[in-house]
Scaffold this motif. Structure first.
Motif, PDB file in Angstrom:
ATOM      1  N   ASN A 137      28.428 -78.154 -18.120  1.00 13.09           N
ATOM      2  CA  ASN A 137      28.984 -77.672 -19.385  1.00 13.09           C
ATOM      3  C   ASN A 137      28.539 -76.230 -19.632  1.00 13.09           C
ATOM      4  O   ASN A 137      29.334 -75.384 -20.022  1.00 13.09           O
ATOM      5  CB  ASN A 137      28.536 -78.579 -20.531  1.00 13.09           C
ATOM      6  N   TYR A 138      27.269 -75.952 -19.391  1.00 10.47           N
ATOM      7  CA  TYR A 138      26.757 -74.603 -19.592  1.00 10.47           C
ATOM      8  C   TYR A 138      27.425 -73.612 -18.638  1.00 10.47           C
ATOM      9  O   TYR A 138      27.802 -72.510 -19.039  1.00 10.47           O
ATOM     10  CB  TYR A 138      25.234 -74.590 -19.421  1.00 10.47           C
ATOM     11  N   ASN A 139      27.604 -74.026 -17.390  1.00 15.91           N
ATOM     12  CA  ASN A 139      28.294 -73.168 -16.428  1.00 15.91           C
ATOM     13  C   ASN A 139      29.732 -72.894 -16.860  1.00 15.91           C
ATOM     14  O   ASN A 139      30.240 -71.775 -16.686  1.00 15.91           O
ATOM     15  CB  ASN A 139      28.274 -73.787 -15.032  1.00 15.91           C
ATOM     16  N   LEU A 140      30.386 -73.885 -17.436  1.00 16.04           N
ATOM     17  CA  LEU A 140      31.751 -73.701 -17.925  1.00 16.04           C
ATOM     18  C   LEU A 140      31.764 -72.734 -19.103  1.00 16.04           C
ATOM     19  O   LEU A 140      32.638 -71.870 -19.195  1.00 16.04           O
ATOM     20  CB  LEU A 140      32.370 -75.043 -18.314  1.00 16.04           C
ATOM     21  N   PHE A 141      30.781 -72.842 -20.000  1.00 18.71           N
ATOM     22  CA  PHE A 141      30.665 -71.876 -21.101  1.00 18.71           C
ATOM     23  C   PHE A 141      30.496 -70.456 -20.558  1.00 18.71           C
ATOM     24  O   PHE A 141      31.129 -69.521 -21.039  1.00 18.71           O
ATOM     25  CB  PHE A 141      29.469 -72.194 -22.008  1.00 18.71           C
ATOM     26  N   LEU A 148      35.948 -82.513 -28.683  1.00 25.05           N
ATOM     27  CA  LEU A 148      35.462 -81.986 -27.413  1.00 25.05           C
ATOM     28  C   LEU A 148      34.585 -80.758 -27.642  1.00 25.05           C
ATOM     29  O   LEU A 148      33.542 -80.606 -27.001  1.00 25.05           O
ATOM     30  CB  LEU A 148      36.634 -81.636 -26.491  1.00 25.05           C
ATOM     31  N   THR A 149      34.971 -79.905 -28.582  1.00 25.18           N
ATOM     32  CA  THR A 149      34.162 -78.740 -28.919  1.00 25.18           C
ATOM     33  C   THR A 149      32.806 -79.173 -29.461  1.00 25.18           C
ATOM     34  O   THR A 149      31.772 -78.602 -29.082  1.00 25.18           O
ATOM     35  CB  THR A 149      34.903 -77.855 -29.949  1.00 25.18           C
ATOM     36  N   ASP A 150      32.787 -80.196 -30.303  1.00 27.81           N
ATOM     37  CA  ASP A 150      31.515 -80.724 -30.822  1.00 27.81           C
ATOM     38  C   ASP A 150      30.620 -81.224 -29.691  1.00 27.81           C
ATOM     39  O   ASP A 150      29.423 -80.925 -29.651  1.00 27.81           O
ATOM     40  CB  ASP A 150      31.757 -81.878 -31.805  1.00 27.81           C
ATOM     41  N   VAL A 151      31.201 -81.987 -28.795  1.00 27.37           N
ATOM     42  CA  VAL A 151      30.431 -82.529 -27.665  1.00 27.37           C
ATOM     43  C   VAL A 151      29.877 -81.387 -26.819  1.00 27.37           C
ATOM     44  O   VAL A 151      28.687 -81.380 -26.468  1.00 27.37           O
ATOM     45  CB  VAL A 151      31.300 -83.472 -26.802  1.00 27.37           C
ATOM     46  N   ARG A 152      30.725 -80.417 -26.512  1.00 27.62           N
ATOM     47  CA  ARG A 152      30.283 -79.304 -25.670  1.00 27.62           C
ATOM     48  C   ARG A 152      29.205 -78.469 -26.362  1.00 27.62           C
ATOM     49  O   ARG A 152      28.268 -77.997 -25.710  1.00 27.62           O
ATOM     50  CB  ARG A 152      31.472 -78.440 -25.266  1.00 27.62           C
ATOM     51  N   GLU A 153      29.317 -78.287 -27.674  1.00 28.67           N
ATOM     52  CA  GLU A 153      28.289 -77.540 -28.406  1.00 28.67           C
ATOM     53  C   GLU A 153      26.955 -78.293 -28.374  1.00 28.67           C
ATOM     54  O   GLU A 153      25.897 -77.682 -28.216  1.00 28.67           O
ATOM     55  CB  GLU A 153      28.728 -77.282 -29.852  1.00 28.67           C
ATOM     56  N   HIS A 154      26.990 -79.605 -28.532  1.00 29.74           N
ATOM     57  CA  HIS A 154      25.759 -80.400 -28.474  1.00 29.74           C
ATOM     58  C   HIS A 154      25.156 -80.369 -27.073  1.00 29.74           C
ATOM     59  O   HIS A 154      23.930 -80.302 -26.928  1.00 29.74           O
ATOM     60  CB  HIS A 154      26.015 -81.838 -28.929  1.00 29.74           C
TER      61      HIS A 154
END
Length: 108
Positions: free
Chosen positions: A10-14, A95-101
């Motif tokens: 997830n971090y790599n995708l960000f 999905l944005t919430d999940v990715r932020e967490h």
């Protein structure tokens, strides 16, 4: 460890998305599409792995197809098409919430 791998992917995708945004703002060409797709594919496979654990050991009753769900966001102008926007806006928010967490977990 699937959760740890999901957090890292997830971090790599960000990072990939952020870099593409910076390049767009500077009127520069985005990174090759295959790089973004590769990073997204790893994220999707890790998300599927975590969902499979919840499905087998938890309360996830309906298996999800992450690839199919996330591909819906590739539909051109989906926000302007009412049936898509009705469902996908809610999905995008979650999905944005999940990715932020997951991003927060990466920094801990």
């Amino acid at each position: 460890l699937p959760l740890e791998s999901l957090i890292k992917s997830n971090y790599n995708l960000f990072l990939q998305e952020d870099l593409n945004e910076q390049l767009k703002k500077g009127n520069k060409e985005e990174l090759p599409i295959f790089r973004t797709k590769a990073v997204k594919d790893v994220f999707i496979s890790m998300l599927d792995a975590v969902c499979l654990i919840f499905e087998k050991n938890g309360k996830l009753d309906h298996p999800m197809n992450s690839t199919r769900l996330l591909d819906r966001f590739e539909i051109k102008d989906w926000k302007k098409i009412y049936p898509f926007s009705f469902y996908l806006n809610q999905l995008q928010e979650k999905l944005t919430d999940v990715r932020e967490h997951l991003k927060i977990l990466h920094h801990k």
